[in-house]
Design an enzyme around this catalytic site. Structure first.
Site, PDB file in Angstrom:
ATOM      1  N   ASN A 182      -8.069  -0.417  13.885  1.00 16.59           N
ATOM      2  CA  ASN A 182      -8.324   0.741  14.894  1.00 16.59           C
ATOM      3  C   ASN A 182      -9.474   1.163  14.994  1.00 16.59           C
ATOM      4  O   ASN A 182      -9.956   1.823  16.136  1.00 16.59           O
ATOM      5  CB  ASN A 182      -7.117   1.900  14.740  1.00 16.59           C
ATOM      6  CG  ASN A 182      -7.575   2.716  13.724  1.00 16.59           C
ATOM      7  OD1 ASN A 182      -8.156   3.898  13.978  1.00 16.59           O
ATOM      8  ND2 ASN A 182      -7.127   2.563  12.287  1.00 16.59           N
ATOM      9  N   HIS A 196       0.295  -0.959   6.037  1.00 20.12           N
ATOM     10  CA  HIS A 196       0.258  -1.990   6.998  1.00 20.12           C
ATOM     11  C   HIS A 196       1.480  -2.601   6.806  1.00 20.12           C
ATOM     12  O   HIS A 196       1.700  -3.480   7.871  1.00 20.12           O
ATOM     13  CB  HIS A 196      -1.060  -2.882   6.706  1.00 20.12           C
ATOM     14  CG  HIS A 196      -2.228  -2.096   6.559  1.00 20.12           C
ATOM     15  ND1 HIS A 196      -2.765  -1.697   5.108  1.00 20.12           N
ATOM     16  CD2 HIS A 196      -3.142  -1.508   7.371  1.00 20.12           C
ATOM     17  CE1 HIS A 196      -3.897  -0.870   5.348  1.00 20.12           C
ATOM     18  NE2 HIS A 196      -4.090  -0.793   6.432  1.00 20.12           N
ATOM     19  N   HIS A 227      -6.931   1.814   5.183  1.00 19.10           N
ATOM     20  CA  HIS A 227      -8.186   1.091   5.007  1.00 19.10           C
ATOM     21  C   HIS A 227      -9.464   2.376   5.320  1.00 19.10           C
ATOM     22  O   HIS A 227      -9.897   2.658   6.252  1.00 19.10           O
ATOM     23  CB  HIS A 227      -8.474   0.218   6.320  1.00 19.10           C
ATOM     24  CG  HIS A 227      -7.765  -0.985   5.989  1.00 19.10           C
ATOM     25  ND1 HIS A 227      -7.242  -2.060   6.947  1.00 19.10           N
ATOM     26  CD2 HIS A 227      -7.497  -1.718   4.866  1.00 19.10           C
ATOM     27  CE1 HIS A 227      -6.810  -3.070   6.595  1.00 19.10           C
ATOM     28  NE2 HIS A 227      -6.968  -2.714   5.087  1.00 19.10           N
ATOM     29  N   HIS A 277      -5.357  -9.873   9.128  1.00 19.83           N
ATOM     30  CA  HIS A 277      -5.350  -8.586   9.092  1.00 19.83           C
ATOM     31  C   HIS A 277      -3.773  -8.477   8.404  1.00 19.83           C
ATOM     32  O   HIS A 277      -2.834  -9.087   8.625  1.00 19.83           O
ATOM     33  CB  HIS A 277      -5.050  -7.751  10.260  1.00 19.83           C
ATOM     34  CG  HIS A 277      -5.011  -6.214  10.206  1.00 19.83           C
ATOM     35  ND1 HIS A 277      -4.078  -5.541  10.134  1.00 19.83           N
ATOM     36  CD2 HIS A 277      -6.068  -5.431  10.318  1.00 19.83           C
ATOM     37  CE1 HIS A 277      -4.397  -4.336   9.801  1.00 19.83           C
ATOM     38  NE2 HIS A 277      -5.660  -4.303   9.941  1.00 19.83           N
ATOM     39  N   THR A 303      -0.183  -3.173  15.917  1.00 23.02           N
ATOM     40  CA  THR A 303      -0.178  -1.803  16.439  1.00 23.02           C
ATOM     41  C   THR A 303      -1.418  -1.162  16.742  1.00 23.02           C
ATOM     42  O   THR A 303      -1.538   0.187  17.293  1.00 23.02           O
ATOM     43  CB  THR A 303       0.776  -0.565  15.401  1.00 23.02           C
ATOM     44  OG1 THR A 303       0.068  -0.578  14.139  1.00 23.02           O
ATOM     45  CG2 THR A 303       1.933  -0.900  15.069  1.00 23.02           C
ATOM     46  N   GLU A 356      -1.525  -6.060   8.437  1.00 25.22           N
ATOM     47  CA  GLU A 356      -0.138  -5.753   9.211  1.00 25.22           C
ATOM     48  C   GLU A 356       0.266  -7.144   9.851  1.00 25.22           C
ATOM     49  O   GLU A 356       1.398  -7.345  10.137  1.00 25.22           O
ATOM     50  CB  GLU A 356      -0.928  -4.833  10.490  1.00 25.22           C
ATOM     51  CG  GLU A 356       0.424  -4.348  11.196  1.00 25.22           C
ATOM     52  CD  GLU A 356       0.311  -3.730  12.532  1.00 25.22           C
ATOM     53  OE1 GLU A 356       1.018  -3.682  13.451  1.00 25.22           O
ATOM     54  OE2 GLU A 356      -0.754  -2.948  12.367  1.00 25.22           O
ATOM     55  N   CYS A 391       4.070   1.979   7.613  1.00 27.15           N
ATOM     56  CA  CYS A 391       4.163   3.086   8.603  1.00 27.15           C
ATOM     57  C   CYS A 391       5.301   2.966   9.611  1.00 27.15           C
ATOM     58  O   CYS A 391       5.743   1.530   9.797  1.00 27.15           O
ATOM     59  CB  CYS A 391       2.895   2.970   9.635  1.00 27.15           C
ATOM     60  SG  CYS A 391       3.209   3.840  11.094  1.00 27.15           S
TER      61      CYS A 391
END
Length: 317
Positions: free
Chosen positions: A230, A79, A46, A129, A170, A131, A101
């Protein structure tokens, strides 16, 4: 005319994490191996600056697999994706490269393991989101329940209170997540917690660094994208640590200089998908307007590196 004095406190660690580094490298290596265009499902990370840079090299970003031709490679973003996506790529005989990841993959594996043991999963995360969509999509519908707040925990309807486990996105706020986890454990005493915290080392380290900077500054600038979880958490952590003016900016051109009038100490950090070149751009912008001294506030050192997938390290197609 002399410039007003100002101290910039640079939080460290900041910026790229190992998972983002790896994801960008995967796209670059795929273009090198197969030539352009290479398709990427969802933004690889992102950050507009990073995505635009990869687009210029030959990456084509799409939201869904059916937008990709079958004769070009497709890369899955850092993600993670629901299980149905690689299955569909295999069905279409596509070359697929997974840039998820490894720390997100760890959560996927954890969820699968609990599911095999007959446990229903509760995920702490943000609805919508990528993820969260990817992690919830590892298991059949209804097997993962999502909670975003402590209030959500009270409304949960579970299959069997004795057979539960929880996982987390995460990139969450460490403090907020601890509160939600405590609420889950209070309501469901038998619930299994992650063996090792799901919030990744980079998210945690960047939040700790912001907390260390916060008491010294009048304003905090977080370099990151508006859709970066994040990065947004870093803004919230700054505010919670007592820095009332805590703002997300994509790059130096977004700085509201009027809001910083009279300020003498500013903290700067960057989300895990923001490159250091954007941090340097912000430092230069301050140097043009203030007599700027720069101080590093380092709370940890990171030396983690993740390998790229084997298909990019070997000669086969």
């Amino acid at each position: 005319m002399s410039l007003p004095p100002l101290t910039l406190y640079l939080a460290a660690p900041r910026g790229f994490c190992a998972g983002v580094d790896r994801a960008i490298k995967i796209v670059e290596m795929a273009i090198e191996k197969w030539g352009a265009p290479v398709y990427v499902r969802h933004e690889i990370v992102h950050n507009k600056f990073v995505v635009d840079g990869l687009r210029a090299k030959g990456a084509v970003f799409v939201e869904e697999l059916d937008e990709c031709p079958t004769d070009r490679p497709v890369i899955f973003s850092a993600h993670g994706v629901p299980k149905s996506v690689p299955a569909e790529a295999a069905h279409r005989n596509m070359i697929a490269v997974d840039a998820t990841c490894p720390l997100v993959t760890k959560v996927h594996n954890e969820a699968a393991r609990h599911h095999e043991s007959g446990l229903q999963m509760i995920m702490i995360g943000h609805e919508g989101h990528p993820e969260v969509i990817g992690t919830m999509g590892q298991l059949p519908l209804g097997e993962v329940l999502l909670v975003e707040t402590v209030a959500d925990v009270a409304d949960l309807k579970v299959r069997d209170a004795a057979k539960l486990a929880f996982i987390t996105q995460t990139t969450l706020s460490v403090d907020d997540t601890a509160e939600i986890a405590a609420a889950l454990q209070a309501r469901f005493p038998a619930i299994l917690a992650p063996a090792h915290e799901d919030i990744c080392y980079a998210t945690t380290n960047r939040q700790v660094a912001v907390k260390a900077v916060a008491p010294r500054i009048d304003a905090l600038l977080v370099i990151g994208a508006p859709n970066s979880s994040n990065s947004k958490r870093l803004v919230e952590v700054g505010r919670a640590a007592g820095c009332a003016y805590s703002q997300l900016i994509q790059r130096a051109s977004d700085i509201d200089w009027r809001a910083l009038a009279g300020i003498r100490a500013v903290g700067v950090t960057a989300g895990a998908s923001a490159p250091e070149v954007l941090v340097n751009e912000v430092i230069d912008a301050f140097r043009a307007r203030f007599d700027t001294s720069v101080e590093l506030v380092e709370t940890a050192q990171e030396n983690i590196e993740f390998k790229v997938p084997r298909v990019l390290r070997t000669e086969e197609a």
